[in-house]
Design an enzyme around this catalytic site. Sequence first.
Site, short mmCIF file in Angstrom:
data_model
loop_
_atom_site.label_atom_id
_atom_site.label_comp_id
_atom_site.label_asym_id
_atom_site.label_seq_id
_atom_site.Cartn_x
_atom_site.Cartn_y
_atom_site.Cartn_z
N SER A 199 6.34 -2.29 5.78
CA SER A 199 7.71 -2.30 5.27
C SER A 199 8.43 -3.50 5.87
CB SER A 199 8.41 -1.00 5.68
OG SER A 199 9.81 -1.08 5.45
N TYR A 212 10.97 5.51 12.37
CA TYR A 212 10.33 4.84 11.23
C TYR A 212 10.09 3.36 11.53
CZ TYR A 212 9.38 3.45 6.41
OH TYR A 212 8.79 2.95 5.27
#
Length: 343
Positions: A199, A212
């Site tokens: 990501s 995350y």
Amino acid sequence: MNILLELFVVTFRVLWAFVLAAAKWLVRPKEKSVAGQVCLITGAGSGLGRLFALEFARRRALLVLWDINTQSNEETAGMVRHIYREMAEAAAAAAPRVAGDGEKDALPHCNLQVYTYTCDVGKRENVYSTAERVRKEVGEVSVLVNNAGVVSGHHLLECPDELIERTMMVNCHAHFWTTKAFLPKMLEMNHGHIVTVASSLGLFSTAGVEDYCASKFGAVGFHESLSHELKAAEKDGIKTTLVCPYLVDTGMFRGCRIRKEIEPFLPPLKPEYCVKQAMRAILTDQPMICTPRLMYMVTFMKSILPFEAVVCMYRFLGADKCMYPFIAQRKQATNNNEAKNGI
């Protein structure tokens, strides 16, 4: 070798690398074939994993789909089988026209199959046992797409420890387990491709999603170190691709918002676009793909600017608290579920 001469050679190679990179921008490299190769995708039951499965199916790869949700994984497999049938029908219809030219199809469509396995990649032993089943029932994996991911959706001090551990296990540690399971045969054959779906939050961070971000930073670090290890071992037949997209509209971060004046210029990515860009990078052996390209510049600026300058830019873009609406929605949904269940 004299160190000055070696420095000259290194400088030349660095400059040559820039030339080759520029050439790839101007002339699109030819995509390699994955027809007949075993491609394993984790988190294949939905989102990007499902789209990756469909794209590899269109390129006639033999697919192995892993997901913790059996039903959604089977739904993806049904879509893949539909693509296989369409290709088989198209091949059968074209067969009479090409029967006399002496050419043969590289891979009969009837040989294409899709295998599904219910696997929790956050559990090491589950990964290893499922990998052993794959080797026995399907064969050795040539393309490994580490795609499975989760998000807790809680501020750090409100996030239960078990959810933090779960995020780290699925988003980061699972890459270690799957790679350890399938890399040995790739090394033996000097052939394979490992894809890490990370990501943009593995390259730079934002507030409210510490677990995350940490897991994605870990996945990026793992991938980069693995890539260097393969180069050091001179295993040039094993390729690696790091995929770092901006916010993708899969529903995973529903509610995430940047400044409304900026949002039209930087909207969430369509999942189909994101996967097509990633597939192009994978099939041309591109080491890394950031989508959109603006993410390269953001990463570079984060590396050279003072921290306070980065904070200033975040606040201007509305990126400093962009996850807060998402976290509020998750919290509200959790409260509604608890109320519904009488908790």
